[in-house]
Design a protein around this motif. Sequence first.
Motif, PDB file in Angstrom:
ATOM      1  N   THR A   1       0.838  -1.203   0.000  1.00 36.78           N
ATOM      2  CA  THR A   1       0.000   0.000   0.000  1.00 36.78           C
ATOM      3  C   THR A   1       0.871   1.251   0.000  1.00 36.78           C
ATOM      4  OG1 THR A   1      -1.792  -1.169   1.126  1.00 36.78           O
ATOM      5  CG2 THR A   1      -1.806   1.239   1.271  1.00 36.78           C
ATOM      6  N   TYR A   2       1.915   1.253   0.818  1.00 34.39           N
ATOM      7  CA  TYR A   2       2.823   2.406   0.858  1.00 34.39           C
ATOM      8  C   TYR A   2       3.533   2.593  -0.484  1.00 34.39           C
ATOM      9  CZ  TYR A   2       6.588   5.548   1.958  1.00 34.39           C
ATOM     10  OH  TYR A   2       7.446   6.610   1.928  1.00 34.39           O
ATOM     11  N   VAL A   3       4.088   1.521  -1.023  1.00 33.18           N
ATOM     12  CA  VAL A   3       4.809   1.612  -2.297  1.00 33.18           C
ATOM     13  C   VAL A   3       3.883   2.143  -3.392  1.00 33.18           C
ATOM     14  CG1 VAL A   3       5.952   0.278  -4.116  1.00 33.18           C
ATOM     15  CG2 VAL A   3       6.564  -0.097  -1.717  1.00 33.18           C
ATOM     16  N   PHE A   4       2.685   1.614  -3.466  1.00 29.75           N
ATOM     17  CA  PHE A   4       1.741   2.071  -4.496  1.00 29.75           C
ATOM     18  C   PHE A   4       1.527   3.587  -4.392  1.00 29.75           C
ATOM     19  CE2 PHE A   4      -0.640  -2.281  -4.435  1.00 29.75           C
ATOM     20  CZ  PHE A   4       0.463  -2.890  -5.020  1.00 29.75           C
ATOM     21  N   SER A   5       1.503   4.109  -3.178  1.00 30.87           N
ATOM     22  CA  SER A   5       1.277   5.544  -2.979  1.00 30.87           C
ATOM     23  C   SER A   5       2.454   6.398  -3.431  1.00 30.87           C
ATOM     24  CB  SER A   5       0.959   5.836  -1.504  1.00 30.87           C
ATOM     25  OG  SER A   5       2.133   5.804  -0.704  1.00 30.87           O
ATOM     26  N   GLN A   6       3.602   5.789  -3.644  1.00 33.34           N
ATOM     27  CA  GLN A   6       4.815   6.524  -4.017  1.00 33.34           C
ATOM     28  C   GLN A   6       5.124   6.464  -5.515  1.00 33.34           C
ATOM     29  OE1 GLN A   6       6.530   8.269  -1.455  1.00 33.34           O
ATOM     30  NE2 GLN A   6       4.615   7.633  -0.499  1.00 33.34           N
ATOM     31  N   LEU A   7       4.439   5.611  -6.251  1.00 36.43           N
ATOM     32  CA  LEU A   7       4.819   5.343  -7.646  1.00 36.43           C
ATOM     33  C   LEU A   7       4.706   6.558  -8.553  1.00 36.43           C
ATOM     34  CD1 LEU A   7       3.352   1.765  -8.151  1.00 36.43           C
ATOM     35  CD2 LEU A   7       5.724   2.433  -7.607  1.00 36.43           C
ATOM     36  N   LYS A   8       3.680   7.339  -8.398  1.00 39.91           N
ATOM     37  CA  LYS A   8       3.504   8.508  -9.275  1.00 39.91           C
ATOM     38  C   LYS A   8       4.675   9.474  -9.121  1.00 39.91           C
ATOM     39  CE  LYS A   8       0.305  12.004 -10.794  1.00 39.91           C
ATOM     40  NZ  LYS A   8      -1.076  12.340 -10.967  1.00 39.91           N
ATOM     41  N   GLU A   9       5.029   9.765  -7.885  1.00 38.19           N
ATOM     42  CA  GLU A   9       6.145  10.673  -7.613  1.00 38.19           C
ATOM     43  C   GLU A   9       7.467  10.132  -8.172  1.00 38.19           C
ATOM     44  OE1 GLU A   9       8.536  12.292  -3.736  1.00 38.19           O
ATOM     45  OE2 GLU A   9       6.366  12.168  -3.593  1.00 38.19           O
ATOM     46  N   LEU A  10       7.619   8.819  -8.177  1.00 34.65           N
ATOM     47  CA  LEU A  10       8.840   8.181  -8.683  1.00 34.65           C
ATOM     48  C   LEU A  10       8.815   7.984 -10.198  1.00 34.65           C
ATOM     49  CD1 LEU A  10       9.192   5.489  -5.888  1.00 34.65           C
ATOM     50  CD2 LEU A  10      10.708   7.458  -6.238  1.00 34.65           C
ATOM     51  N   ASP A  11       7.674   8.282 -10.826  1.00 34.75           N
ATOM     52  CA  ASP A  11       7.495   8.114 -12.266  1.00 34.75           C
ATOM     53  C   ASP A  11       7.650   6.646 -12.680  1.00 34.75           C
ATOM     54  OD1 ASP A  11       6.786   9.050 -14.763  1.00 34.75           O
ATOM     55  OD2 ASP A  11       8.841   9.564 -15.338  1.00 34.75           O
ATOM     56  N   ILE A  12       7.058   5.774 -11.867  1.00 36.18           N
ATOM     57  CA  ILE A  12       7.060   4.334 -12.125  1.00 36.18           C
ATOM     58  C   ILE A  12       5.629   3.921 -12.436  1.00 36.18           C
ATOM     59  CG2 ILE A  12       7.392   2.053 -11.084  1.00 36.18           C
ATOM     60  CD1 ILE A  12       9.633   3.391  -9.381  1.00 36.18           C
ATOM     61  N   ASP A  13       5.443   3.204 -13.550  1.00 34.63           N
ATOM     62  CA  ASP A  13       4.089   2.775 -13.889  1.00 34.63           C
ATOM     63  C   ASP A  13       3.928   1.261 -13.967  1.00 34.63           C
ATOM     64  OD1 ASP A  13       5.053   2.064 -16.454  1.00 34.63           O
ATOM     65  OD2 ASP A  13       4.559   4.035 -17.241  1.00 34.63           O
ATOM     66  N   THR A  14       5.016   0.526 -13.792  1.00 36.04           N
ATOM     67  CA  THR A  14       4.925  -0.927 -13.837  1.00 36.04           C
ATOM     68  C   THR A  14       5.842  -1.526 -12.772  1.00 36.04           C
ATOM     69  OG1 THR A  14       4.557  -0.816 -16.223  1.00 36.04           O
ATOM     70  CG2 THR A  14       5.148  -2.967 -15.315  1.00 36.04           C
ATOM     71  N   LEU A  15       5.287  -2.474 -12.012  1.00 38.98           N
ATOM     72  CA  LEU A  15       6.076  -3.228 -11.039  1.00 38.98           C
ATOM     73  C   LEU A  15       6.110  -4.686 -11.458  1.00 38.98           C
ATOM     74  CD1 LEU A  15       4.789  -1.919  -7.571  1.00 38.98           C
ATOM     75  CD2 LEU A  15       6.936  -1.334  -8.720  1.00 38.98           C
ATOM     76  N   VAL A  16       7.276  -5.293 -11.325  1.00 41.08           N
ATOM     77  CA  VAL A  16       7.404  -6.730 -11.519  1.00 41.08           C
ATOM     78  C   VAL A  16       8.004  -7.332 -10.252  1.00 41.08           C
ATOM     79  CG1 VAL A  16       7.580  -6.682 -14.039  1.00 41.08           C
ATOM     80  CG2 VAL A  16       9.649  -6.518 -12.667  1.00 41.08           C
ATOM     81  N   ALA A  17       7.607  -8.552  -9.973  1.00 39.88           N
ATOM     82  CA  ALA A  17       8.119  -9.280  -8.815  1.00 39.88           C
ATOM     83  C   ALA A  17       8.507 -10.674  -9.274  1.00 39.88           C
ATOM     84  CB  ALA A  17       7.063  -9.355  -7.720  1.00 39.88           C
ATOM     85  N   PHE A  18       9.679 -11.115  -8.905  1.00 40.47           N
ATOM     86  CA  PHE A  18      10.152 -12.461  -9.191  1.00 40.47           C
ATOM     87  C   PHE A  18       9.964 -13.272  -7.915  1.00 40.47           C
ATOM     88  CE2 PHE A  18      12.204  -9.654 -12.130  1.00 40.47           C
ATOM     89  CZ  PHE A  18      12.273 -10.368 -13.312  1.00 40.47           C
ATOM     90  N   ILE A  19       9.054 -14.259  -7.964  1.00 46.49           N
ATOM     91  CA  ILE A  19       8.683 -15.007  -6.762  1.00 46.49           C
ATOM     92  C   ILE A  19       8.741 -16.502  -7.076  1.00 46.49           C
ATOM     93  CG2 ILE A  19       6.892 -15.391  -5.034  1.00 46.49           C
ATOM     94  CD1 ILE A  19       5.753 -12.623  -5.732  1.00 46.49           C
ATOM     95  N   PHE A  20       9.391 -17.252  -6.196  1.00 45.78           N
ATOM     96  CA  PHE A  20       9.403 -18.693  -6.389  1.00 45.78           C
ATOM     97  C   PHE A  20       7.968 -19.218  -6.428  1.00 45.78           C
ATOM     98  CE2 PHE A  20      13.827 -18.729  -4.551  1.00 45.78           C
ATOM     99  CZ  PHE A  20      14.429 -19.156  -5.717  1.00 45.78           C
ATOM    100  N   HIS A  21       7.723 -20.146  -7.343  1.00 51.31           N
ATOM    101  CA  HIS A  21       6.387 -20.700  -7.559  1.00 51.31           C
ATOM    102  C   HIS A  21       5.823 -21.361  -6.290  1.00 51.31           C
ATOM    103  CE1 HIS A  21       3.095 -22.262  -9.963  1.00 51.31           C
ATOM    104  NE2 HIS A  21       3.316 -23.455  -9.465  1.00 51.31           N
ATOM    105  N   HIS A  22       6.701 -21.868  -5.430  1.00 44.58           N
ATOM    106  CA  HIS A  22       6.249 -22.539  -4.211  1.00 44.58           C
ATOM    107  C   HIS A  22       6.042 -21.567  -3.042  1.00 44.58           C
ATOM    108  CE1 HIS A  22      10.647 -22.436  -3.801  1.00 44.58           C
ATOM    109  NE2 HIS A  22      10.450 -22.496  -2.490  1.00 44.58           N
ATOM    110  N   ASN A  23       6.336 -20.292  -3.235  1.00 41.19           N
ATOM    111  CA  ASN A  23       6.172 -19.297  -2.173  1.00 41.19           C
ATOM    112  C   ASN A  23       4.732 -18.761  -2.215  1.00 41.19           C
ATOM    113  OD1 ASN A  23       6.219 -17.137  -0.405  1.00 41.19           O
ATOM    114  ND2 ASN A  23       8.187 -16.346  -1.111  1.00 41.19           N
TER     115      ASN A  23
END
Length: 165
Positions: A104-126
């Motif tokens: 929730t916090y990160v999402f609130s910061q994205l506009k100011e950071l000029d970021i429009d896409t987030l990717v996450a690399f997560i093990f399939h078993h996690n």
Amino acid sequence: MSINFEYATEADLPTITAIYNQIIPSRQATADLEPVSVASKQAWFDQFDPHSRPIWVMKDNGTIAGWVSLESFYGRPAYVHTTEISIYIDENYRHHGLGQKTLTYVFSQLKELDIDTLVAFIFHHNMPSIGLFKKNGFETWGHLPDVADMDGKLYSLDILGRRFK
């Protein structure tokens, strides 16, 4: 628990490293197989910039409860508005909703950071992490079968993503 987010400083790097090292034996959230040193994380830490690629620490009354980073994705200019998100929570603070507070916090910061896409690399078993990200609108954008060899077992990696524009 009263969590606030602050930009990580050089003085936080030992704690950031210690929290990272806590998860290594579980084989849940990193492909490192042995604990890493603060010195080995220094160059990684130095690449972050609070104005475009921050690391935040989550603090509970002055104690670092975890950290989150937004790292450049793939290192090419065309990906300037895309970052890889990583979240690591101290073992004493897990299962208290801190992952959700962090997203929730990160999402609130994205506009100011000029970021429009987030990717996450997560093990399939996690499954806890995959569940958290999917609950927050991330979709599976890729699946890399059996790409990680840990302790003689093969693990798959999922790529989750979400656009914010």
